[in-house]
Enzyme design. Structure first.
Site, PDB file in Angstrom:
ATOM      1  N   LYS A 158     -35.197   5.009  16.977  1.00 23.56           N
ATOM      2  CA  LYS A 158     -35.151   6.164  16.070  1.00 23.56           C
ATOM      3  C   LYS A 158     -35.986   7.313  16.626  1.00 23.56           C
ATOM      4  O   LYS A 158     -37.034   7.089  17.229  1.00 23.56           O
ATOM      5  CB  LYS A 158     -35.688   5.764  14.683  1.00 23.56           C
ATOM      6  CG  LYS A 158     -34.824   4.722  14.002  1.00 23.56           C
ATOM      7  CD  LYS A 158     -35.467   4.158  12.744  1.00 23.56           C
ATOM      8  CE  LYS A 158     -35.317   5.069  11.557  1.00 23.56           C
ATOM      9  NZ  LYS A 158     -35.807   4.401  10.314  1.00 23.56           N
ATOM     10  N   ARG A 292     -39.601  17.591   0.678  1.00 26.62           N
ATOM     11  CA  ARG A 292     -38.793  18.701   0.151  1.00 26.62           C
ATOM     12  C   ARG A 292     -37.978  18.198  -1.041  1.00 26.62           C
ATOM     13  O   ARG A 292     -37.996  17.021  -1.348  1.00 26.62           O
ATOM     14  CB  ARG A 292     -37.824  19.177   1.229  1.00 26.62           C
ATOM     15  CG  ARG A 292     -37.016  17.999   1.753  1.00 26.62           C
ATOM     16  CD  ARG A 292     -35.847  18.372   2.585  1.00 26.62           C
ATOM     17  NE  ARG A 292     -35.435  17.294   3.457  1.00 26.62           N
ATOM     18  CZ  ARG A 292     -34.665  16.267   3.119  1.00 26.62           C
ATOM     19  NH1 ARG A 292     -34.223  16.141   1.882  1.00 26.62           N
ATOM     20  NH2 ARG A 292     -34.344  15.334   3.986  1.00 26.62           N
TER      21      ARG A 292
HETATM   22  P1  ADP Z   1     -33.041  10.095   8.751  1.00 25.67           P
HETATM   23  O1  ADP Z   1     -34.345  10.778   8.544  1.00 25.67           O
HETATM   24  O2  ADP Z   1     -32.372  10.454  10.037  1.00 25.67           O
HETATM   25  O3  ADP Z   1     -32.129  10.190   7.552  1.00 25.67           O
HETATM   26  P2  ADP Z   1     -34.011   7.439   7.954  1.00 25.67           P
HETATM   27  O4  ADP Z   1     -35.154   6.787   8.617  1.00 25.67           O
HETATM   28  O5  ADP Z   1     -34.239   8.040   6.605  1.00 25.67           O
HETATM   29  O6  ADP Z   1     -33.392   8.541   8.934  1.00 25.67           O
HETATM   30  O7  ADP Z   1     -32.811   6.402   7.842  1.00 25.67           O
HETATM   31  C1  ADP Z   1     -31.510   6.790   7.400  1.00 25.67           C
HETATM   32  C2  ADP Z   1     -30.646   5.577   7.210  1.00 25.67           C
HETATM   33  O8  ADP Z   1     -30.526   4.854   8.458  1.00 25.67           O
HETATM   34  C3  ADP Z   1     -31.192   4.536   6.234  1.00 25.67           C
HETATM   35  O9  ADP Z   1     -30.886   4.859   4.901  1.00 25.67           O
HETATM   36  C4  ADP Z   1     -30.464   3.297   6.706  1.00 25.67           C
HETATM   37  O10 ADP Z   1     -29.112   3.307   6.297  1.00 25.67           O
HETATM   38  C5  ADP Z   1     -30.486   3.467   8.219  1.00 25.67           C
HETATM   39  N1  ADP Z   1     -31.688   2.820   8.816  1.00 25.67           N
HETATM   40  C6  ADP Z   1     -32.824   3.427   9.218  1.00 25.67           C
HETATM   41  N2  ADP Z   1     -33.711   2.528   9.712  1.00 25.67           N
HETATM   42  C7  ADP Z   1     -33.117   1.315   9.623  1.00 25.67           C
HETATM   43  C8  ADP Z   1     -33.501  -0.027   9.946  1.00 25.67           C
HETATM   44  N3  ADP Z   1     -34.698  -0.301  10.494  1.00 25.67           N
HETATM   45  N4  ADP Z   1     -32.624  -1.032   9.689  1.00 25.67           N
HETATM   46  C9  ADP Z   1     -31.403  -0.778   9.129  1.00 25.67           C
HETATM   47  N5  ADP Z   1     -30.977   0.459   8.811  1.00 25.67           N
HETATM   48  C10 ADP Z   1     -31.810   1.492   9.048  1.00 25.67           C
END
Ligand code: ADP
Length: 447
Positions: A158, A292
């Site tokens: 990520k 936000r």
């Molecule tokens: P962004 O800020 O890009 O939206 P997030 O960290 O909020 O990223 O994650 C967005 C989505 O990605 C989550 O709601 C989930 O569906 C998926 N996701 C993120 N991290 C994980 C993880 N460790 N395992 C499974 N799905 C994940």
């Protein structure tokens, strides 16, 4: 209280903010790119200023233009909405240096929330459950492979400064990790200006549950609702609900307590959302803080009667929150559908263009937050959100039946929208039964 607020945004959220300002007796200034000269937010605001050509970098992200507009029009505050400059700590600082109040958290809170790997480190120090992972940025592929071996595959790469699902890569084995590591870093660099990435264990079929936090400038922090946002496509939310369903009351209470602790641990101020993933055994893990207003805030509003935009403004103006917890009595069930200008039959390809016909649903329990109207031309430059259809029902099943009726009434012609897709989805038995997880759309509809 503020006399005049500039809204540094466009689309439905700019309209939503103007409405809250009007109800508070505050004058509004709309800013717009040349592509948006006929936009609804420009028509509704008291004053308007053109801030540049269509590309966002030259208009809605152009700090100089926006600040000059605020100074020219003698604004005492700026509401950034979501997206664009909403999570830019430099913008908060520059506003305040010019004696214009930024309606949102202070720069240090925005900075920490925006640095996701750092936020995870801080949460870990404060004993908030986090997903096993690198607990900070990865230095090199060698480290990545060691960590992945320790936590076990699949893992997810990520972007530390990521958002909108960009820069994420799922790796099922060391070979995939080696090949996707550089891709994730490059995508992160091109999208967010920094190539920092981190690793987490990839949770299989989790639910996304988030907590709406409201915090004043005097250390009072409250949870005003929880939302279920598992219906996603490519990690982007499409449907959100309040309250979360099929998660036990005990787990939801714990998530809420941890969210408040998370907000307290970083001195959170104004509105924010603490996001968690919940696995099939109801283990839950912090993933990020959004500093936000969220797109999905209306499901919380419609089940609590609160106006969250007004809260943002009042808190920024120095108002103190008292006893909010006792006043909030969530009632019923809400579902929000993001109606996008996209073609569901063509891989959700964007579908800008002229809206030749536009009829909104109505009746009990229906709210439509939108900026579109008949003959409006959807420009190709910005996100594809056309409207949010928010449904309230005494029970979730009433909300679902009402949603079926509302989606049938909702007509947008001339461009493709996600409405036909939702008409299918709302009849899906697993959706009706609340068997939700973040791969629901992929598994049930193959898209
Ligand atoms: P962004 O800020 O890009 O939206 P997030 O960290 O909020 O990223 O994650 C967005 C989505 O990605 C989550 O709601 C989930 O569906 C998926 N996701 C993120 N991290 C994980 C993880 N460790 N395992 C499974 N799905 C994940």
């Amino acid at each position: 209280m503020f006399k005049r607020i500039l809204i540094a945004n466009r689309g439905e959220i700019a309209v939503r903010i103007i409405r809250a300002c009007k109800e508070l007796g505050i004058e509004t200034v709309a800013v717009f790119s040349t592509a948006d000269k006929d936009a609804m937010h420009v028509k509704l605001a008291d004053l308007k200023v053109c801030i540049g050509p269509p590309p966002a970098a030259k208009s809605y992200l152009n700090i100089e233009s926006i600040l000059s507009a605020a100074i020219l029009k003698k604004c005492d505050a700026i509401h950034p909405g979501y997206g664009f400059l909403a999570e830019n700590p430099e913008f908060e600082k520059i506003c305040n240096q010019n004696n214009i109040k930024f309606i949102g958290p202070p720069a240090d809170v925005i900075s920490l929330s925006g640095n996701k790997s750092k936020a995870i480190e801080v949460m870990n120090q404060n004993k908030i459950p986090i997903i096993p992972g690198s607990n900070g940025n990865i230095k090199n592929i060698k480290d990545a492979l060691i960590i992945a071996k320790k936590i076990g595959y699949p893992v997810i790469l990520k972007a530390s400064f990521g958002g909108g699902g960009k820069g994420m890569r799922i790796c099922n084995n060391p070979k995939e990790l080696e090949s996707l590591y550089q891709i994730s870093k490059s995508e992160s660099l091109s999208s967010f200006g920094a190539d920092h990435v981190y690793i987490e264990k990839y949770i299989i079929r989790p639910r996304h549950v988030e907590v709406q936090i409201v915090a004043d400038n005097y250390g009072n922090i409250f949870c005003v609702g929880q939302r279920e946002c598992s219906i996603q496509r490519r990690h982007q939310k499409l449907i959100e609900e309040a309250p979360p369903i099929n998660v036990s009351f005990k787990t939801l209470r714990l998530i809420k307590e941890f969210a408040i602790r998370a907000a307290e641990s970083i001195g959170y101020k104004n509105l924010g959302t603490i996001e968690f993933l919940v696995d099939k055994n109801e283990n839950f893990y912090f993933i990020e803080i959004n500093s936000r207003i969220q797109v999905e805030h209306p499901v919380t509003e419609i089940t609590t009667g609160l106006d969250l935009i007004k809260f943002q403004i009042l808190i920024a103006a120095g108002e103190k929150l008292t006893n909010l917890s006792n006043e909030i009595k969530p009632f019923g069930s809400a579902i929000e559908f993001r109606i996008n200008a996209e073609d569901p039959d063509d891989n959700f390809k964007p579908s800008p263009g002229k809206i030749s016909e536009c009829i909104f649903p109505g009746g009990p329990g229906i709210r439509v937050d939108t900026h579109i109207y008949k003959d409006y031309i959807v420009p190709p430059y910005y996100d594809s959100l056309l409207a949010k259809l928010i449904i309230w029902g005494c029970s979730r099943i009433e909300a679902i039946n009402r949603a079926k009726r509302a989606l049938d009434e909702f007509k947008i012609e001339g461009i493709k929208t996600t409405i036909p897709f939702y008409k299918k989805l709302i009849k899906n038995q697993n959706f009706i039964q609340g068997n939700l997880h973040t791969h629901f759309i992929e598994e049930e509809f193959g898209v």
